[in-house]
Structure formats: structure tokens, C-alpha cells
Motif scaffolding. Structure first.
Motif, PDB file in Angstrom:
ATOM      1  N   GLU A  69       0.919  -1.022  -0.015  1.00  0.00           N
ATOM      2  CA  GLU A  69       0.034   0.032   0.068  1.00  0.00           C
ATOM      3  C   GLU A  69       0.929   1.335  -0.160  1.00  0.00           C
ATOM      4  OE1 GLU A  69      -2.886  -0.095   3.113  1.00  0.00           O
ATOM      5  OE2 GLU A  69      -3.802  -2.017   2.483  1.00  0.00           O
ATOM      6  N   LEU A  70       1.057   1.926  -1.114  1.00  0.00           N
ATOM      7  CA  LEU A  70       1.939   3.102  -1.214  1.00  0.00           C
ATOM      8  C   LEU A  70       1.303   3.859  -2.567  1.00  0.00           C
ATOM      9  CD1 LEU A  70       4.323   4.120   0.087  1.00  0.00           C
ATOM     10  CD2 LEU A  70       5.761   3.014  -1.654  1.00  0.00           C
ATOM     11  N   SER A  71       1.230   5.114  -2.247  1.00  0.00           N
ATOM     12  CA  SER A  71       0.423   6.018  -3.455  1.00  0.00           C
ATOM     13  C   SER A  71       1.739   6.522  -4.446  1.00  0.00           C
ATOM     14  CB  SER A  71      -0.376   6.964  -2.717  1.00  0.00           C
ATOM     15  OG  SER A  71      -1.418   6.417  -2.096  1.00  0.00           O
ATOM     16  N   ASP A  72       1.192   6.720  -5.514  1.00  0.00           N
ATOM     17  CA  ASP A  72       1.940   7.725  -6.494  1.00  0.00           C
ATOM     18  C   ASP A  72       3.308   7.012  -6.898  1.00  0.00           C
ATOM     19  OD1 ASP A  72       0.013   9.395  -6.715  1.00  0.00           O
ATOM     20  OD2 ASP A  72       0.610  10.569  -5.014  1.00  0.00           O
ATOM     21  N   VAL A  73       3.413   5.622  -6.976  1.00  0.00           N
ATOM     22  CA  VAL A  73       4.878   4.895  -7.592  1.00  0.00           C
ATOM     23  C   VAL A  73       4.780   4.971  -8.943  1.00  0.00           C
ATOM     24  CG1 VAL A  73       6.160   2.896  -7.160  1.00  0.00           C
ATOM     25  CG2 VAL A  73       4.592   3.620  -5.353  1.00  0.00           C
ATOM     26  N   PHE A  74       5.985   5.455  -9.371  1.00  0.00           N
ATOM     27  CA  PHE A  74       5.978   5.770 -10.907  1.00  0.00           C
ATOM     28  C   PHE A  74       6.882   4.906 -11.633  1.00  0.00           C
ATOM     29  CE2 PHE A  74       4.187  10.369 -11.979  1.00  0.00           C
ATOM     30  CZ  PHE A  74       3.444  10.171 -10.865  1.00  0.00           C
ATOM     31  N   ASP A  75       7.734   4.100 -10.805  1.00  0.00           N
ATOM     32  CA  ASP A  75       8.625   3.318 -11.388  1.00  0.00           C
ATOM     33  C   ASP A  75       9.223   2.315 -10.264  1.00  0.00           C
ATOM     34  OD1 ASP A  75      10.172   2.206 -13.096  1.00  0.00           O
ATOM     35  OD2 ASP A  75      12.009   3.939 -13.326  1.00  0.00           O
ATOM     36  N   ILE A  76       9.462   1.042 -10.807  1.00  0.00           N
ATOM     37  CA  ILE A  76       9.960  -0.038  -9.920  1.00  0.00           C
ATOM     38  C   ILE A  76      11.116  -0.621 -10.614  1.00  0.00           C
ATOM     39  CG2 ILE A  76       7.670  -0.183  -9.000  1.00  0.00           C
ATOM     40  CD1 ILE A  76       6.964  -2.611 -10.639  1.00  0.00           C
ATOM     41  N   GLU A  77      11.949  -1.411  -9.565  1.00  0.00           N
ATOM     42  CA  GLU A  77      12.937  -2.163 -10.189  1.00  0.00           C
ATOM     43  C   GLU A  77      13.373  -3.551  -9.028  1.00  0.00           C
ATOM     44  OE1 GLU A  77      16.297  -2.960 -12.688  1.00  0.00           O
ATOM     45  OE2 GLU A  77      14.613  -1.989 -12.953  1.00  0.00           O
ATOM     46  N   PHE A  78      13.373  -4.720  -9.767  1.00  0.00           N
ATOM     47  CA  PHE A  78      13.779  -5.662  -8.816  1.00  0.00           C
ATOM     48  C   PHE A  78      15.163  -6.114  -8.714  1.00  0.00           C
ATOM     49  CE2 PHE A  78       9.384  -7.052  -9.930  1.00  0.00           C
ATOM     50  CZ  PHE A  78       8.976  -7.536  -8.896  1.00  0.00           C
ATOM     51  N   SER A  79      15.682  -6.466  -7.552  1.00  0.00           N
ATOM     52  CA  SER A  79      17.084  -7.015  -7.316  1.00  0.00           C
ATOM     53  C   SER A  79      17.118  -8.329  -8.246  1.00  0.00           C
ATOM     54  CB  SER A  79      17.219  -7.260  -6.037  1.00  0.00           C
ATOM     55  OG  SER A  79      16.510  -8.345  -5.269  1.00  0.00           O
ATOM     56  N   PRO A  80      18.590  -8.675  -8.503  1.00  0.00           N
ATOM     57  CA  PRO A  80      18.780  -9.661  -9.507  1.00  0.00           C
ATOM     58  C   PRO A  80      18.288 -11.081  -9.093  1.00  0.00           C
ATOM     59  CG  PRO A  80      20.780  -8.774  -8.943  1.00  0.00           C
ATOM     60  CD  PRO A  80      19.693  -8.018  -7.913  1.00  0.00           C
ATOM     61  N   ASN A  81      18.068 -11.405  -7.685  1.00  0.00           N
ATOM     62  CA  ASN A  81      17.257 -12.392  -7.347  1.00  0.00           C
ATOM     63  C   ASN A  81      15.791 -12.279  -6.937  1.00  0.00           C
ATOM     64  OD1 ASN A  81      19.653 -13.871  -7.763  1.00  0.00           O
ATOM     65  ND2 ASN A  81      20.482 -13.716  -5.643  1.00  0.00           N
ATOM     66  N   GLY A  82      15.367 -11.159  -7.311  1.00  0.00           N
ATOM     67  CA  GLY A  82      13.950 -10.882  -6.776  1.00  0.00           C
ATOM     68  C   GLY A  82      13.747 -10.697  -5.350  1.00  0.00           C
ATOM     69  N   TYR A  84      14.206  -8.197  -3.466  1.00  0.00           N
ATOM     70  CA  TYR A  84      14.023  -6.540  -2.830  1.00  0.00           C
ATOM     71  C   TYR A  84      13.438  -6.081  -4.177  1.00  0.00           C
ATOM     72  CZ  TYR A  84      17.423  -7.649   0.563  1.00  0.00           C
ATOM     73  OH  TYR A  84      18.119  -8.162   1.635  1.00  0.00           O
ATOM     74  N   LEU A  85      12.547  -5.248  -3.809  1.00  0.00           N
ATOM     75  CA  LEU A  85      11.728  -4.436  -4.859  1.00  0.00           C
ATOM     76  C   LEU A  85      12.154  -2.848  -4.420  1.00  0.00           C
ATOM     77  CD1 LEU A  85       9.776  -4.083  -7.217  1.00  0.00           C
ATOM     78  CD2 LEU A  85       8.021  -3.792  -5.531  1.00  0.00           C
ATOM     79  N   CYS A  86      12.648  -2.064  -5.411  1.00  0.00           N
ATOM     80  CA  CYS A  86      13.022  -0.688  -5.457  1.00  0.00           C
ATOM     81  C   CYS A  86      11.915   0.058  -5.937  1.00  0.00           C
ATOM     82  CB  CYS A  86      14.350  -0.256  -5.855  1.00  0.00           C
ATOM     83  SG  CYS A  86      15.588  -1.471  -5.446  1.00  0.00           S
ATOM     84  N   MET A  87      11.457   1.140  -5.402  1.00  0.00           N
ATOM     85  CA  MET A  87      10.246   2.068  -5.803  1.00  0.00           C
ATOM     86  C   MET A  87      10.344   3.599  -5.748  1.00  0.00           C
ATOM     87  SD  MET A  87       7.289  -0.141  -3.829  1.00  0.00           S
ATOM     88  CE  MET A  87       8.174  -0.160  -2.220  1.00  0.00           C
ATOM     89  N   TRP A  88      10.170   3.980  -6.914  1.00  0.00           N
ATOM     90  CA  TRP A  88      10.528   5.698  -6.963  1.00  0.00           C
ATOM     91  C   TRP A  88       9.086   6.081  -7.055  1.00  0.00           C
ATOM     92  CZ3 TRP A  88       9.254   9.708 -10.207  1.00  0.00           C
ATOM     93  CH2 TRP A  88       9.988  10.959  -9.938  1.00  0.00           C
ATOM     94  N   CYS A  89       9.003   7.138  -5.822  1.00  0.00           N
ATOM     95  CA  CYS A  89       7.382   7.689  -5.920  1.00  0.00           C
ATOM     96  C   CYS A  89       7.682   9.069  -6.288  1.00  0.00           C
ATOM     97  CB  CYS A  89       6.958   7.576  -4.486  1.00  0.00           C
ATOM     98  SG  CYS A  89       7.032   6.028  -3.491  1.00  0.00           S
ATOM     99  N   LYS A  90       6.676   9.523  -6.476  1.00  0.00           N
ATOM    100  CA  LYS A  90       6.245  10.942  -6.735  1.00  0.00           C
ATOM    101  C   LYS A  90       6.931  11.961  -5.506  1.00  0.00           C
ATOM    102  CE  LYS A  90       3.004  14.825  -7.683  1.00  0.00           C
ATOM    103  NZ  LYS A  90       1.655  15.056  -7.758  1.00  0.00           N
ATOM    104  N   PRO A  91       8.034  12.818  -6.112  1.00  0.00           N
ATOM    105  CA  PRO A  91       8.693  13.615  -5.102  1.00  0.00           C
ATOM    106  C   PRO A  91       7.931  14.790  -4.593  1.00  0.00           C
ATOM    107  CG  PRO A  91       9.490  14.019  -7.331  1.00  0.00           C
ATOM    108  CD  PRO A  91       8.776  12.691  -7.556  1.00  0.00           C
ATOM    109  N   VAL A  92       7.749  15.085  -3.432  1.00  0.00           N
ATOM    110  CA  VAL A  92       7.012  16.306  -2.858  1.00  0.00           C
ATOM    111  C   VAL A  92       8.136  17.197  -2.162  1.00  0.00           C
ATOM    112  CG1 VAL A  92       5.050  16.867  -1.409  1.00  0.00           C
ATOM    113  CG2 VAL A  92       5.080  14.726  -2.809  1.00  0.00           C
ATOM    114  N   LEU A  93       8.232  18.469  -2.262  1.00  0.00           N
ATOM    115  CA  LEU A  93       8.759  19.292  -1.629  1.00  0.00           C
ATOM    116  C   LEU A  93       8.154  19.586  -0.153  1.00  0.00           C
ATOM    117  CD1 LEU A  93      11.128  21.351  -1.643  1.00  0.00           C
ATOM    118  CD2 LEU A  93       9.610  23.071  -2.386  1.00  0.00           C
ATOM    119  N   VAL A  94       8.805  19.086   0.875  1.00  0.00           N
ATOM    120  CA  VAL A  94       8.404  19.120   2.319  1.00  0.00           C
ATOM    121  C   VAL A  94       8.377  20.584   2.930  1.00  0.00           C
ATOM    122  CG1 VAL A  94       8.417  18.265   4.494  1.00  0.00           C
ATOM    123  CG2 VAL A  94       8.617  16.743   2.621  1.00  0.00           C
ATOM    124  N   ASN A  95       9.654  21.053   2.677  1.00  0.00           N
ATOM    125  CA  ASN A  95       9.821  22.240   3.224  1.00  0.00           C
ATOM    126  C   ASN A  95      10.517  23.264   2.135  1.00  0.00           C
ATOM    127  OD1 ASN A  95      10.989  24.720   4.693  1.00  0.00           O
ATOM    128  ND2 ASN A  95      11.323  23.311   6.600  1.00  0.00           N
TER     129      ASN A  95
END
Length: 619
Positions: A69-82, A84-95
């Protein structure tokens, strides 16, 4: 024998090929927009994104393994053996004042369903962390590209979170790219672009020893560099490029190829005989040779051993893509993109003998199947928004399967090891083509035959195509037709053009301009001199026949090359303005509000009428 292919249309789905070519019903299809979808490198998992979650599917069972459960995931990538899953979400300027962004890059541990690390990276290009083949370490660069961090992830099942990096490597200047090698003894190659008069550099280090590089190479003319390891991680190709060509011979800049090897610590620049850009480079799966397509079109295709020595060169042809089959037996050489799409298949184990050539036009994706027997070609969007679809070819050049889509965004084979398939033998049976392929070939043949049978003849201009005769007497030039139109005469082909006139106004008085009269007198004097006859008496202009609204055939003084006189053009222009004023006055009378520019046009009506009267026009 069967294997899967993954097709991305608007929503991803899986298709079982070679047996029945039907969609896998067990595959759980998404309900909303999918931004990214892919297999893990070992083919064990398949993941795709949804607006509020990421779904991971077990490909062996075809069921959903878990949902993140994660919102606004734009891109994903698996590790060689599957693992780990790496996820790039929408960047938001906090401050905004401090410039702090949210932690939009996350690493998810599939083994224990935990997010073990997250950090901030607002750029989608180059966000993916790199893993060693055994997944003992993963590597990422810092935001300023001056430091590379290595994190220990050996115990995946008990790994709850990742703290500080195990070790770091700092560079003297910002690096442009780095690449972890495959194999059990990983190395890292780092590229530093040229800056402040210093040459560019590629250095290779054994992990985790950064005291002395195993191999290094300095060179100029390098702003960017693509690093490509062989399958064993023993040699590296560096394709260096610049955006500007100092010799002004190429719009696309300059490219050079460098080879660095760990065993023996050798480095060299690959000497290419033909000038021009490098279109494609690739290593053989055996890791003992590589191939290069280079030079201005038609390009050269050459093969080199792991030390950079030339092995073989193919004939000069317009090609820009080269792919080895998974077992290295066959080589695909093709010309895609702005080329015609010709595909050549060579047998590497039979002295580079050409097996077949076939046409795969408009191809944007081309990949070998995991067993090395089939070739996938596809036309995808947004590269091309028409004729989207896929084709499956046998390596013998036979079309096996065809399917078209309204929009096809991505397509890929399910990864599988080559060891799971039997070796290719001479007695292998070529499978029968599917009905879809037969129908496609039949329609293509019908189009070719219709184009061949279409009658062809001499080109005829549009105005002469309706004539019953093709003799030269019936054809007229554009000049002749315009001249006939100006005096109301029918053209030689029987076409009587319409004489232009202003509605509600009498035909304008044709006046011969000074230049036209001067040229006419010169022509008459020259004709009289040639025939030794006295020059003709100047004929007075005849009046215009108001009943027929046509000009007299003798009165051609006001027409030069089929163009009306200046006074005639001015009268037509002024009458056009009068009609526009009448329209505005009607709008004003009906109570419609007018703009200031429109009111000023109405006020000029009297001036326009006076100018028309001066030109000889009357109501």
C-alpha cells in the motif's frame, strides 16, 4: 516447450505462446492505470503499479503474492534474485525554505514484507540502486555525485532496516555514472567526465579495496559514457560521447569506444576503420567477444575478441542494431528506427554464415526469446502511434504469430535461464504458423498484388485528366488557362473558365497599363520588322458587352500574363470593404454592440465611395 511473454497495452497481461497463444486467465489484471510493470530478472516475480498500491505476483502460481500500500509509485525495479523491490514515488517538496524533499525512493524486502530503507531523490533518471549478483551489497550515489555508498544486505530474512553504509568511496570530482560488475567477485567501474582541462577517466576497483584501481584509462572528448560489462565481469566496454563534434562533420557529436580488462589490467581504444558515429555495441553471452556497428550509413559491423583484436567484419549495409541469441549461436543484425527494418540472421558457429533476411518494418522493440529460437519484434507507443502490434519470428525467418493492438506501450519475454531449454540441433522442427500469421501474410500479399496490377501511365495534370484525348493539342499550360480566364475565352481542352465579377457592380473598365502598352508596342515593332510589313495601326479598345458580362476578345491590354490591372484589383478590394461595412451596419441596426475598430470602419464608408468613383466605378 513453452514460455511466457508479457504484453503492456493500457493494462498489463500475460500470454502463453507456442502452445495456444491465449491470454493467461489466472493472471490477475489491474483495475486502474498502470505506470510501470516488469518481471524480476530471474522471472520469479511480476510487479505492476496502481494509483494506491504496488502488486507483486508469483509467476509460478499466477496468484497475487502481496500488495504494497503505497501511493503515486511511478517506477519499480527488482534486485537480481527478486529479493528486493525498489520503488520511486512522486517527489514532494516538504519544506520550501530549507529545500527538503520527501523520502520518495524506497527498498522493500519481499522476504519479510518490510521497507528496509528510504531516501530522497527528486530525479527519476538514475534513481535505481545497483545490486551485486549475490545480493550481498547494494550501491547508490549521493545527491551531489561525489560519493558512492555501499550497504550490507546479506541476511535478507532477518533484515528489518538498513543503517549507515558499510563503506564509502569519495571521488575528487562529480562522477557521471558507475556500474557494478556481475559475477561472484564484484568490481565497480566509475566514470569521471573531463573538467577544468583534465581528461576523462574510467577506473575499475575491486570491492571493497579502493586504494588502487585494478585498471584505469584517461582520455579526452568524453562528456558522457555508457559502461557495459561482459557476462563474467572480467572486461568492460566504455562508449564515450560528446554532444558537439569539433570537426563539424556530425550533428550528433563524437563517439569513441574503450576496452578495459581486469585479467591482465589492460586498456585500449578500439580502432574503427570507418568515420562516423557508433550505433550499437554488445557483448556475446560467452563473454569472449563483442561486436560494434559504426560509421556513416551504410555502416560497418565488426567483431572483436576480449582483447580488442578484430575477428570478422560483415558486408557494409545500412544497419544499426545487433543482438546475440542467449546461447551465442545466432546473431541478429538489423536496421530499425529511420531505416527500413531489414533483419539479417547469422550463424556464429558456422563462420558467420547468413541464414536468412526478412523485413520487420516500424520495429521499436526487438528481443530474442529465452530459448534462442524465436525473435520478438513489436511496434509500441509513443514511438509510433499507428500499427501497434507484435510479431513472433522463428530464427529461420518464418513468421509464427501476429497480433495487433490499438495501443501497445511495452512488451517483454518472461526471463528464464538458457539451461532450462534443450540445445538447438540441425533436426529441430520449425513450428507451424498460427492462423493470425497466415492471415497477416495473405493480406500483405494481396496489397502487393493490387499495387502491381494498378495501371500506370504518363502523368497528366489535374486540369487535363477529364479529357478524352491525350494528344498534345488537347493539353494546355496553366499560363494559357489563366490568360483565357482573363478574357473569357474557352481553353483548348474545351473548358470555359468563369469570369470573375463583383456582385451588384458593373464590369470594370479595362485600362492598359503603361508597362503593358510599352511591351505591346515593342512586340508589334519587332514582328513588323521580321515580316517587312508596316506596323499595325493601334486598335482602339472596344467597350465591354454589359449583356454578357464578358470582356471583348480583342481587348487584352489590361491583362499581362493572365493578371488583372492594378485599378481592377483596387476596385475589388474597395468593394470588399464596402460589403464588410454593410454587414457591420446591419449588426448595429439589430442592436448588437460593436467594437471601436468596427465603428471606425463604418465611418470610412464615405472615403471608400469617393475613391471608387475616382477609379471610374459607379453604382
Amino acid at each position: 516447450m513453452s514460455f511466457n511473454t508479457q504484453l503492456y497495452c493500457r493494462l498489463p497481461k500475460s500470454v502463453e505462446l507456442i502452445q495456444d497463444y491465449n491470454t493467461l486467465e489466472s493472471f490477475p489484471r489491474p483495475n486502474s492505470e498502470c505506470r510501470s510493470a516488469l518481471y524480476s530478472p530471474n522471472g520469479k516475480y511480476f510487479g505492476y503499479t496502481q494509483p494506491n498500491e504496488v502488486v507483486i505476483i508469483n509467476t509460478s502460481t499466477g496468484s497475487i503474492l502481496l500488495k504494497i500500500e503505497l501511493s503515486d509509485v511511478f517506477d519499480i525495479e527488482f534486485s537480481p534474485n527478486g529479493t528486493y523491490l525498489c520503488m520511486w514515488c512522486k517527489p514532494v517538496l516538504v519544506n520550501k525554505e530549507s529545500g527538503v524533499w520527501n523520502k520518495n525512493v524506497k527498498i522493500f524486502n519481499i522476504a519479510n514484507t518490510k521497507i528496509i530503507m528510504e531516501w530522497s531523490n527528486k530525479h527519476q533518471n538514475g534513481w535505481k540502486p545497483q545490486f551485486t549478483s549475490n545480493e550481498n551489497f547494494f550501491v547508490k550515489g549521493t545527491f551531489n555525485n561525489k560519493e558512492i555508498e555501499f550497504f550490507d544486505i546479506t541476511n535478507a530474512n532477518n533484515l528489518q532496516s538498513i543503517g549507515s553504509p558499510k563503506f564509502k568511496f569519495k571521488t575528487e570530482q562529480p562522477f557521471q555514472s558507475f556500474k557494478i560488475s556481475p559475477g561472484l567477485n564484484p568490481s565497480i567501474a566509475i566514470f569521471l567526465p573531463e573538467a577544468n582541462g583534465k581528461p576523462a577517466n574510467i577506473s575499475i576497483y575491486n570491492l571493497p579495496n579502493f586504494n588502487q584501481p585494478v585498471c584505469s584509462k584517461n582520455f579526452f572528448k568524453a562528456e558522457k559514457c555508457v559502461l557495459q560489462w561482459n557476462s563474467l565481469g572480467t572486461a568492460l566496454l566504455g562508449l564515450a560521447s560528446t554532444d558537439h563534434d569539433t570537426t563539424n562533420k556530425s550533428y550528433y557529436g563524437e563517439t569513441n569506444l574503450y576496452l578495459l580488462g581486469i585479467a591482465g589490467s589492460y586498456n585500449s581504444r578500439i580502432n574503427l576503420t570507418k568515420p562516423g558515429p557508433i550505433h550499437d555495441i554488445t557483448w556475446s553471452p560467452t563473454a569472449r567477444e563483442f561486436s560494434v556497428i559504426y560509421g556513416y550509413m551504410p555502416s560497418e559491423t565488426s567483431f572483436f575478441d576480449a582483447r580488442g583484436n578484430l575477428i570478422h567484419s560483415l558486408p557494409t549495409l545500412p544497419r544499426n542494431t545487433i543482438l546475440y541469441s542467449p546461447h551465442g549461436k545466432y546473431i541478429l543484425v538489423a536496421g530499425f528506427g529511420n531505416l527500413q527494418g531489414t533483419v539479417d540472421i547469422y550463424d556464429r558457429q558456422d563462420k558467420f554464415k547468413k541464414i536468412v533476411s526478412f523485413e520487420a518494418a516500424n520495429t521499436s522493440v526487438c528481443k530474442w526469446s529465452p530459448d534462442g529460437r524465436y525473435i520478438l519484434t513489436a511496434t509500441t507507443s509513443p514511438r509510433l502511434r499507428v500499427d501497434n502490434g507484435l510479431k513472433i519470428w522463428h530464427y529461420s525467418g518464418k513468421l509464427i504469430y501476429f497480433k495487433d493492438y490499438q495501443e501497445l506501450y511495452s512488451i517483454n519475454w518472461r526471463p528464464q535461464k538458457i539451461d532450462e531449454f534443450p540445445a538447438i540441433g540441425r533436426n529441430d522442427i520449425i513450428p507451424e504458423s498460427h492462423e493470425s500469421a497466415k492471415d497477416f501474410l495473405a493480406k500483405k500479399a494481396a496489397l502487393v498484388n493490387s499495387a502491381v496490377k494498378k495501371p500506370s501511365g504518363a502523368y497528366r495534370p489535374p486540369h487535363a485528366r477529364n479529357s478524352n484525348s491525350t494528344t498534345e493539342e488537347k493539353t494546355t499550360s496553366l499560363y494559357q488557362r489563366e490568360l483565357a480566364a482573363s478574357v473569357g475565352q474557352p481553353a483548348k481542352n474545351g473548358f470555359t473558365p468563369r469570369v470573375r465579377s463583383v456582385v451588384g457592380a458593373p464590369p470594370p473598365v479595362v485600362k492598359e497599363t503603361k508597362s503593358a502598352a510599352k511591351n505591346r508596342k515593342k512586340r508589334e515593332a519587332k514582328a513588323a520588322k521580321d515580316t517587312e510589313t508596316p506596323p499595325p495601326v493601334e486598335i482602339e479598345q472596344t467597350p465591354i458587352n454589359e449583356a454578357t458580362n464578358k470582356l471583348s476578345t480583342m481587348d487584352v491590354g489590361s491583362v499581362v500574363g493572365g493578371v488583372s490591372s492594378i485599378e481592377d484589383k483596387r476596385i475589388r478590394s474597395l468593394l470588399k470593404k464596402l460589403r464588410a461595412i454593410e454587414t457591420l451596419k446591419m449588426k448595429q441596426a439589430s442592436g448588437e454592440s460593436l467594437e471601436e475598430t468596427q465603428i471606425s470602419k463604418i465611418n470610412k464608408e464615405e472615403e471608400i465611395v469617393k475613391e471608387l468613383e475616382s477609379l471610374g466605378w459607379s453604382e
